[in-house]
Design a protein around this motif. Structure first.
Motif, short mmCIF file in Angstrom:
data_model
loop_
_atom_site.label_atom_id
_atom_site.label_comp_id
_atom_site.label_asym_id
_atom_site.label_seq_id
_atom_site.Cartn_x
_atom_site.Cartn_y
_atom_site.Cartn_z
N ASP A 116 35.59 47.96 47.16
CA ASP A 116 35.90 46.63 46.62
C ASP A 116 36.61 45.73 47.63
O ASP A 116 36.67 44.52 47.44
CB ASP A 116 36.74 46.76 45.34
N ALA A 150 31.75 42.76 46.50
CA ALA A 150 32.17 42.32 45.17
C ALA A 150 31.09 42.69 44.14
O ALA A 150 29.93 42.87 44.51
CB ALA A 150 32.38 40.81 45.17
N ASP A 151 31.51 42.78 42.88
CA ASP A 151 30.54 42.91 41.78
C ASP A 151 29.54 44.06 41.97
O ASP A 151 28.34 43.87 41.69
CB ASP A 151 29.74 41.60 41.61
N GLN A 156 32.64 40.23 50.17
CA GLN A 156 33.97 39.64 49.98
C GLN A 156 34.18 38.61 51.10
O GLN A 156 33.64 38.77 52.20
CB GLN A 156 35.05 40.72 50.10
#
Ligand code: TXA
Ligand code: MG
Length: 327
Positions: free
Chosen positions: A70, A74-75, A99
């Motif tokens: 993370d 992202a996601d 990110q």
């Protein structure tokens, strides 16, 4: 053993060089990588320059494991997390939304980042000691065969990197499997040691091989048709009748009958027909046969099961240009 590599360094020294913004060639379980601090654009710029790699071909970011995911991506959808939990550390790269801390230079301005946690113990030591994500493409000049030993790296890049770490011969020998997640599907961008059926089995989702829709398709920037190429023309199975063939170098696979007359040159990827052994030997064999002054290299058929699909993918790319020229 490496012969006369003047810029050989230890893992600890490599971590210090990387921490200070340098560029070091490092061993992974797949192929050697040319590493730099992924968050340092000047260091990453040098990686592109040393490789002579076009700026539009993004780099893979290497992390210690799922716990660091993370921080760079992202996601991540549940399927990506499941794959990371199952195959990391290992030869699987996930393409996910990036990110903001990952510079555009690393991702060639794509909104996604390719990320993997390598399994090689030396690379894991370097990552742990550097304490930052490392951007690392394969440690060869652009469009050359990837290196699987420190000697291969030195033959390709010489003293251009600030250091080369010798971690022995890469145990897998082929670049990682790359998968992307979009349109609610899992897409295979590059086959590797983790197969489509492994991924399907782990996620319960169907995996679709991704083929570029058009030249400007930015989702799979690295799928150049001719890649991984030796300089000697390479043919799969049969040599076209109009190709020069006085001196033929053979790349064998599996048990061979005793030949009537000795071949000009020949190396068996695996006399036992073991696909993992063939993968491990592939790039070293390509390099050796490429330096024996043969008119062409001809390759035995390789079964397309498991890692055989990845071997065939690399061989098809290596053969592409010659096949077009002679058909
Ligand atoms: O096994 C490996 O993956 C090795 C070791 C060193 O980790 N690395 C490697 O890197 O093979 P490289 O740069 O030779 O290949 C990376 C591939 C390229 O085809 C690149 O286009 C693709 O990954 N790639 C990188 N970022 C991407 C992204 N955001 N979206 C799609 N493809 C990406
Ligand atoms: Mg490469």
């Amino acid at each position: 053993m490496p012969t006369n590599i003047p810029n050989l360094v230890t893992a600890t020294r490599a971590a210090a060089i990387l921490h200070g913004g340098g560029v070091v060639a490092v061993p992974t379980e797949t192929v050697y990588g040319l590493a730099a601090d992924a968050c340092n654009p000047d260091a990453v710029k040098r990686v592109f320059a040393i490789k002579q790699r076009p700026a539009l071909d993004p780099l893979i970011v290497h992390i210690t494991g799922v716990e660091a995911l993370d921080g760079v991506a992202a996601d991540a959808p549940p399927a990506a997390r499941q794959l990371a939990a199952t195959y990391w550390p290992g030869p699987l790269t996930l393409v996910l939304p990036k990110q903001p801390c990952i510079p555009d230079l690393v991702t060639s301005s794509l909104p996604t980042v390719a990320v993997r946690a390598p399994a090689h113990p030396v690379m894991r030591t370097i990552l742990a000691q550097t304490r930052c994500p490392l951007a690392a493409p394969s440690a060869n000049r652009f469009s050359e065969v990837s290196p699987t030993t420190a000697n291969h790296v030195y033959a390709s890049l010489g003293s251009a990197p600030d250091g080369i770490v010798d971690g022995g011969t890469c145990p897998i020998g082929l670049e990682s499997t790359i998968v992307g997640f979009w349109d609610e599907c899992i897409w295979l961008l590059r086959p590797g040691a983790i197969s489509i059926s492994d991924i399907q089995h782990t996620t319960g989702c169907r995996v679709y091989p991704y083929s570029k829709q058009h030249a400007e398709d930015i989702r799979a920037p690295g799928t150049m048709p001719r890649h991984y190429a030796p300089k000697t023309p390479l043919f799969l199975g049969q040599i076209p009748s109009n190709a020069p063939q006085d001196r033929v170098a053979h790349m064998y696979f599996g048990p061979q009958p005793t030949p009537d007359k000795p071949a000009y040159a020949g190396i068996n990827l695996s006399a036992q027909g073991d696909l993992a052994e063939a993968a491990r030997n592939l790039y070293d064999t390509l390099r050796s046969l490429d330096t024996c002054q043969a008119d062409c290299i001809v390759v035995d058929p390789i079964p397309a099961t498991g890692i055989g699909a990845a071997i065939n993918d690399r061989l098809r790319r290596a053969a592409q240009f010659e096949t077009e020229k002679h058909t």
